[in-house]
Every structure is written in C-alpha cells, then in structure tokens.
Design a protein around this motif. Structure first.
Motif, PDB file in Angstrom:
ATOM      1  N   VAL A  63       0.390  -0.926  -0.014  1.00 56.87           N
ATOM      2  CA  VAL A  63       0.301   0.723   0.207  1.00 56.87           C
ATOM      3  C   VAL A  63       1.251   1.323   0.306  1.00 56.87           C
ATOM      4  O   VAL A  63       1.849   1.268   0.694  1.00 56.87           O
ATOM      5  N   PRO A  64       0.498   1.872  -1.251  1.00 60.41           N
ATOM      6  CA  PRO A  64       1.012   3.381  -0.858  1.00 60.41           C
ATOM      7  C   PRO A  64       1.324   4.201   0.381  1.00 60.41           C
ATOM      8  O   PRO A  64       0.267   4.072   1.119  1.00 60.41           O
ATOM      9  N   TYR A  65       2.213   4.404   0.978  1.00 59.15           N
ATOM     10  CA  TYR A  65       2.467   5.589   2.453  1.00 59.15           C
ATOM     11  C   TYR A  65       1.714   6.441   2.723  1.00 59.15           C
ATOM     12  O   TYR A  65       1.276   7.437   1.785  1.00 59.15           O
ATOM     13  N   LEU A  66       0.830   6.294   3.506  1.00 60.16           N
ATOM     14  CA  LEU A  66      -0.149   7.244   4.203  1.00 60.16           C
ATOM     15  C   LEU A  66      -0.041   6.745   5.403  1.00 60.16           C
ATOM     16  O   LEU A  66      -0.385   6.182   6.048  1.00 60.16           O
ATOM     17  N   PRO A  67       0.181   8.171   6.270  1.00 63.45           N
ATOM     18  CA  PRO A  67       0.423   8.187   7.517  1.00 63.45           C
ATOM     19  C   PRO A  67      -0.874   7.931   8.291  1.00 63.45           C
ATOM     20  O   PRO A  67      -1.803   8.288   8.261  1.00 63.45           O
ATOM     21  N   CYS A  68      -0.819   6.759   9.918  1.00 61.29           N
ATOM     22  CA  CYS A  68      -1.971   6.644  10.404  1.00 61.29           C
ATOM     23  C   CYS A  68      -2.518   8.495  11.584  1.00 61.29           C
ATOM     24  O   CYS A  68      -1.072   9.053  11.605  1.00 61.29           O
ATOM     25  N   SER A  69      -3.477   8.248  11.452  1.00 61.37           N
ATOM     26  CA  SER A  69      -4.147   9.287  12.768  1.00 61.37           C
ATOM     27  C   SER A  69      -3.922   9.407  14.233  1.00 61.37           C
ATOM     28  O   SER A  69      -3.747   8.638  14.040  1.00 61.37           O
ATOM     29  N   VAL A  70      -3.318   9.929  14.521  1.00 59.90           N
ATOM     30  CA  VAL A  70      -3.100  10.732  15.982  1.00 59.90           C
ATOM     31  C   VAL A  70      -3.798   9.586  16.452  1.00 59.90           C
ATOM     32  O   VAL A  70      -3.517   9.371  17.523  1.00 59.90           O
ATOM     33  N   ASP A  71      -5.223  10.082  16.403  1.00 54.91           N
ATOM     34  CA  ASP A  71      -6.129   9.145  17.244  1.00 54.91           C
ATOM     35  C   ASP A  71      -5.858   7.691  17.168  1.00 54.91           C
ATOM     36  O   ASP A  71      -6.746   7.447  18.443  1.00 54.91           O
ATOM     37  N   THR A  72      -5.809   7.863  16.063  1.00 59.86           N
ATOM     38  CA  THR A  72      -6.044   6.252  16.041  1.00 59.86           C
ATOM     39  C   THR A  72      -4.933   5.376  16.718  1.00 59.86           C
ATOM     40  O   THR A  72      -4.831   4.360  17.140  1.00 59.86           O
ATOM     41  N   LEU A  73      -3.675   5.734  16.795  1.00 63.90           N
ATOM     42  CA  LEU A  73      -2.568   5.952  17.828  1.00 63.90           C
ATOM     43  C   LEU A  73      -2.261   5.928  19.225  1.00 63.90           C
ATOM     44  O   LEU A  73      -2.053   5.423  19.581  1.00 63.90           O
ATOM     45  N   LEU A  74      -3.597   6.781  19.208  1.00 62.77           N
ATOM     46  CA  LEU A  74      -3.381   7.299  20.507  1.00 62.77           C
ATOM     47  C   LEU A  74      -4.176   5.804  21.113  1.00 62.77           C
ATOM     48  O   LEU A  74      -4.301   5.247  22.122  1.00 62.77           O
TER      49      LEU A  74
END
Length: 223
Positions: A63-74
């Motif tokens: 999958v092409p790079y797409l940053p994970c959201s902060v709230d998902t990482l939380l």
C-alpha cells in the motif's frame, strides 16, 4: 491552526530537541489540542510538511504510504497497553511518524521497518532532529525483516499489504511469539485465521488488537 496551538507545538518541539522531553507533558499538551487539529499539531512538532511521493522501490502489492491518524495511534497505545518497557515495531513505517510518536508518548523503544529508501532517509532525519536515540528505522522489506526484530513486543500493521506478503510477516511473528508474548495491532487489516493469536475485546471497528497465546500453557505451568 490557532496561534496558541502553534506556539504550544513549537514549545514541545524545543523541549524534545533540548533533551527535556517528558511523556506526561507531551500527552497533556496533545490532549489539549482539539481532535481535528491533532495531526497538524504533531506534524508541526515533528517539522513535517507535505507527504513525499512513493518511489519505484515500493514492491507490488504494498500500500502507498499514508500516515496513521494521531487519534488512531492513541487508541493503539491505550488498547494494547504500550509501556516504556515495550519495543514498538511499525511494519511499514514510512516517515517514522508513528514510531516517534509512540516513543514520545510512552517512553517505549520504537522501530520502523520501511522498504522505500527516500522514506527511510526522512525517518532517520526525523529521529536525528528530535534527538530520540530509542527510535530507529530499518531499511528493507518487512516481509523478510520482521522476524529479525526479536526484541519487539508490540507490532503495528496499518494496512501495509495483504496476501502472501502478509502471510510471511505473520509466520515471522509466530516465530517471535514462541519466545515472548507479543501484541499485534491492525488497522483496517483483516487477518487470516491464526490459532496462535487471540483477539482482544474489540472497542472500535477499524482497530483490532491481538495477543499471542503460544506461551500461555507454559506460564500456567510455572505459576
């Protein structure tokens, strides 16, 4: 972004780079930011701007790079119970954003595995600018390298690939799970049946946390 939030982000960035980082302060500052502004706030702390284009070294099926959201990482940190004693491994780490964030939030060691050389260089530059020695980026194919990260205790998969590549990573993780209990955190990534993984009680539709069970019998016997 409001000027007060911008000043807050710049202050936190200065404290991190100056060696005065405190995870509790970082968490409090982050949570004071409205949820819809947290990704922009973190990118300002990290000095990140536009996303780089994917390069020719992205393998087919990835999958092409797409940053994970902060709230998902939380939610990952909370639901997987990531602690300072853990080693967090981002499988398909991109710019190193998730690895650096989890380290700053929890104190855990963090590693990113990334195949694209341009993204690896950016991730290493980020770790150097932030002066975070417990954050590292390893260049190479996660399907081949994941099994080498035997110190990992929390493995993060943000929909990096599927099919045979995913099967290879899961086989490597099973090998690690025979030596230590690990957690596997998946976002928007259905896993094939894995008898050695137990799904933790789900709390949100896009995030699944699994815990390895291969050592459960030994732990009960020793207990």
């Amino acid at each position: 972004m409001e000027e007060s939030l911008r000043e807050n982000a710049e202050r936190i960035r200065s404290r991190i780079a100056g060696g005065a980082h405190d995870p509790a302060e970082f968490r409090a500052s982050l949570l004071s930011v409205p949820p819809d502004a947290r990704d922009a706030w973190l990118d300002l702390v990290f000095g990140l701007s536009e996303l780089p284009d994917d390069g020719p070294d992205l393998p087919p099926g990835c999958v092409p790079y797409l940053p994970c959201s902060v709230d998902t990482l939380l939610r990952v940190v909370e639901q997987a119970g990531v602690q300072a004693s853990d080693v967090f491994v981002d499988v398909g780490g991109g710019l190193g954003r998730a690895a650096a964030f989890v380290h700053l939030l929890t104190g855990a060691g963090a590693m990113a595995i990334e195949v694209q050389s341009k993204l690896v260089a950016a991730a290493r530059d980020l770790a150097a600018r932030l002066r975070v020695p417990r954050v590292a980026c390893i260049e190479g194919d996660a399907a081949e390298l994941t099994g080498c990260i035997t110190i990992g205790s929390v493995f993060f998969l943000y929909c990096p690939f599927s099919g045979e590549r995913l099967a290879n990573v899961l086989a490597a993780l099973e090998s690690i799970a025979r030596t230590r209990t690990i957690r596997v955190c998946c976002v928007d990534l259905p896993l094939p049946p894995c008898p050695w993984l137990a799904l933790e009680p789900p709390r949100s539709g896009d995030l699944a946390i699994y815990r390895s069970t291969l050592l459960d019998g030994a732990l009960r016997a020793n207990g």
